[in-house]
Design a protein around this motif. Structure first.
Motif, PDB file in Angstrom:
ATOM      1  N   GLY A 256       0.801  -1.217   0.000  1.00 34.75           N
ATOM      2  CA  GLY A 256       0.000   0.000   0.000  1.00 34.75           C
ATOM      3  C   GLY A 256       0.830   1.262   0.000  1.00 34.75           C
ATOM      4  N   ALA A 257       2.150   1.117   0.022  1.00 33.10           N
ATOM      5  CA  ALA A 257       3.025   2.293   0.058  1.00 33.10           C
ATOM      6  C   ALA A 257       3.038   2.993  -1.301  1.00 33.10           C
ATOM      7  N   VAL A 258       3.383   4.271  -1.267  1.00 35.62           N
ATOM      8  CA  VAL A 258       3.507   5.069  -2.486  1.00 35.62           C
ATOM      9  C   VAL A 258       4.928   5.624  -2.500  1.00 35.62           C
ATOM     10  N   LEU A 259       5.682   5.310  -3.552  1.00 36.61           N
ATOM     11  CA  LEU A 259       7.117   5.581  -3.544  1.00 36.61           C
ATOM     12  C   LEU A 259       7.519   6.647  -4.554  1.00 36.61           C
ATOM     13  N   ASN A 260       8.431   7.493  -4.129  1.00 35.28           N
ATOM     14  CA  ASN A 260       9.169   8.368  -5.037  1.00 35.28           C
ATOM     15  C   ASN A 260      10.563   7.748  -5.126  1.00 35.28           C
ATOM     16  N   VAL A 261      10.909   7.222  -6.290  1.00 27.91           N
ATOM     17  CA  VAL A 261      12.151   6.453  -6.434  1.00 27.91           C
ATOM     18  C   VAL A 261      13.371   7.306  -6.090  1.00 27.91           C
ATOM     19  N   ILE A 286       4.138   3.843  -7.649  1.00 24.69           N
ATOM     20  CA  ILE A 286       5.235   4.756  -7.982  1.00 24.69           C
ATOM     21  C   ILE A 286       4.674   6.135  -8.344  1.00 24.69           C
ATOM     22  N   ILE A 287       5.237   7.164  -7.759  1.00 24.05           N
ATOM     23  CA  ILE A 287       4.837   8.537  -8.060  1.00 24.05           C
ATOM     24  C   ILE A 287       5.507   8.981  -9.361  1.00 24.05           C
ATOM     25  N   ASP A 291       2.157  13.458 -11.232  1.00 24.54           N
ATOM     26  CA  ASP A 291       1.426  13.414  -9.957  1.00 24.54           C
ATOM     27  C   ASP A 291       1.803  14.622  -9.100  1.00 24.54           C
ATOM     28  N   ILE A 292       3.097  14.942  -9.098  1.00 23.08           N
ATOM     29  CA  ILE A 292       3.552  16.105  -8.321  1.00 23.08           C
ATOM     30  C   ILE A 292       2.986  17.386  -8.927  1.00 23.08           C
ATOM     31  N   ALA A 312      -0.966  10.078  -7.162  1.00 24.63           N
ATOM     32  CA  ALA A 312      -0.537   8.723  -7.543  1.00 24.63           C
ATOM     33  C   ALA A 312      -1.530   7.686  -7.033  1.00 24.63           C
ATOM     34  N   THR A 313      -2.026   7.912  -5.821  1.00 22.83           N
ATOM     35  CA  THR A 313      -2.996   6.979  -5.248  1.00 22.83           C
ATOM     36  C   THR A 313      -4.278   6.970  -6.067  1.00 22.83           C
TER      37      THR A 313
END
Length: 535
Positions: A256-261, A286-287, A291-292, A312-313
């Motif tokens: 369920g995490a949302v990541l910025n690589v 992945i953001i 999205d930003i 992103a979600t």
């Protein structure tokens, strides 16, 4: 003496060694190979070739009635701890199993694996080459009389599993259930840390203080929340658990995490995480840059951190046919990819303790906060558990972190815009007057970990405390920033050294929350936490 001794039997390529290896990996079973025992007994006089070893084994069976396996292994097994699980891979005649049962009464479970002949032949043809020279065909393997009689062992087996229509995982699950290994399940082994207010409650300081006690560190949420830890040079974790540097436990980022690589690799570099320690579920989101960009307006409207987590979600839901990227799709992340449910199952099987670190605060929950001044996820304990894939029945403690004066991010500069309601707002000048902490210090440290903007501050919200404790099922409260009540609390190293008004405040927190204040943070320092836990 070992708790259970699993004796495997079955034709060549039925999956005996695979099952033994998986029981070893998942349950820590001790894997004993009769082929290795044969090699030891042969003392180099027999070539490492299946036909020669079959004949040597048959000769030993004839000479001892099959007791040679038990004569060697029973003494070793009786020396093992009583909680040990042993897998003997494998028995080939009934005499071997009978001798093991006689030497290890009430401990032996005979598991026979089988599969249709065509499946066995296909598997045998695909066996990887090893130093052990195999027969050219499965038919040649069965030229040995003992090998041909092996399938008859299923008649006396305690458990028979047809591996022909099962995956390796299926066989492992079925065998473990038969063997009662799942009954060794330790039950509730997960402790959860969540925020009880609007975020920035000091969860990082608490997780840093207790994180070294756990065998697995889990983190959910996204990079829009920063958890600062009290190192000589303070470090803000945005995607990794706050105990990353005070523990050597494996790290798991949930599905369920949302990541910025970029943020993740920057944090990995700063934290010096060793290879093989970090695991990321393949379904973490992945953001993307857009999205930003999409959240620019939210910064102006509600004081969002604008990290792209919400966009992103949302895209994860609405963009399922448009090439949305998950962690499994990113080449840079492939070395870290591992299904969270498998790592958690491994942890449960080993009785490992797990710390799940949530982000933000209950009053920012998408469902339970003051909409629209909320974040894009459910920040409660239940939400964090769902994001990681942990059952509520696994939870041992829910540690809800609250600060003495809750904060919110700075409101947007546009007239009439706000970052959200607080029951009673106050200001840093008033906190400085009450606590005697220099105002300049408060203004310096009370800036968002991610936004870097001056925070708003409010009076302690008792109604919110009660509601958040109820929603989260808090078993413990971690109260932070007690120096904001009185700067002299910074000198306290024990509960009784806190100022009398602070002790009375804590007692009231316990009454309202219905949970003990088990952890108290007196300042931002490695020795800042007064530990009152009884667990």
């Amino acid at each position: 003496m070992a708790r259970v001794v699993v004796v495997l039997s079955g034709p060549v390529s039925a999956g005996k060694t695979t099952l033994a290896s998986r029981l070893q990996g998942r349950f820590g079973a001790i894997h004993l190979k009769t082929s290795t025992l044969l090699e030891e007994l042969a003392e180099g006089r027999i070539p490492l070739e299946r036909g020669a070893m079959q004949r040597f084994g048959a000769r030993l069976d004839t000479q001892t009635g099959g007791k040679w396996v038990a004569e060697d292994l029973v003494p070793r097994i009786t020396e093992l701890p009583e909680e040990a699980v042993v897998v003997i891979d494998a028995a080939r005649i009934a005499g071997q199993i009978d001798a093991l049962r006689a030497g290890l009464p009430r401990q032996v479970v005979h598991v026979h694996l089988t599969a249709p002949r065509e499946v066995l032949e296909r598997r045998y043809a695909k066996r990887p080459k090893t130093r052990f020279k195999e027969r050219a065909t499965y038919g040649e393997v069965l030229a040995n009389p003992t090998e041909r009689r092996v399938p008859k062992l299923k008649h006396d087996a305690d458990v028979v599993i047809d591996t022909g229509k099962s995956t390796r995982k299926d066989v492992e699950v079925r065998a473990a259930s038969y063997l009662g290994l799942n009954a060794r399940d330790p039950g509730a082994v997960v402790d959860v840390i969540v925020g009880g207010q609007y975020g920035s409650e000091g969860k990082g300081n608490i997780a840093y203080a207790i994180g070294s006690e756990y065998d697995l560190l889990c983190r959910v949420g996204g990079p829009n929340a920063g958890h600062k830890v009290p190192l000589d040079k303070p470090l803000t974790h945005r995607l990794l658990p706050s105990a990353t540097l005070t523990s050597e436990a494996p790290i798991l980022i949930g599905p369920g995490a949302v990541l910025n690589v970029g943020v993740l690799f920057d944090e990995l570099e700063k934290s010096g995480v060793e290879d093989g320690r970090l695991h990321i579920d393949p379904q973490a989101m992945i953001i993307a840059d857009e999205d930003i960009d999409d959240e620019a307006e939210l910064i102006k409207e509600i004081g969002s951190t604008g990290q792209g987590v919400g966009a992103a979600t949302a895209r994860r839901i609405t963009g399922r046919r448009n090439g949305t990227q998950l962690a499994r799709d990113i080449d840079l992340l492939k070395p870290f990819i591992a299904p969270a449910h498998e790592l958690l199952a491994d942890a449960y099987a080993k009785g490992a303790s797990v710390l799940l670190e949530g982000t933000q605060g209950t009053a920012l929950s998408l469902y339970h906060g003051s909409y629209p001044h909320v974040t894009s996820r459910d920040t409660t304990a239940a939400g964090c558990l769902a994001e990681m894939g942990i059952s509520p029945s696994r939870v041992r403690r829910v540690i809800m972190v609250c600060r003495t004066y809750p904060i919110r991010v700075q409101s947007p500069t546009a007239r009439g815009k706000t970052s959200g309601p607080m029951s009673q707002t106050t200001n840093w000048k008033e906190i400085a007057r009450r606590s005697r902490i220099p105002l300049a210090e408060l203004r310096r440290v009370e800036k968002g970990s991610v936004s870097k903007k001056q925070r708003r501050v409010g009076e302690f919200d008792w109604e919110l405390l009660r509601r958040a404790a109820e929603i989260n099922g808090a078993t413990d409260i971690a109260l932070t920033f007690v120096d904001y009540l009185d700067i002299d609390n910074r000198k306290a190293r024990r509960f009784d050294q806190l100022q009398p008004d602070t002790i009375r405040f804590i007692e009231e927190v316990e009454r309202v929350a219905g949970a003990p204040v088990s952890l108290i943070s007196t300042r931002f320092h490695v020795r800042s936490v007064i530990d009152r836990r009884a667990w």
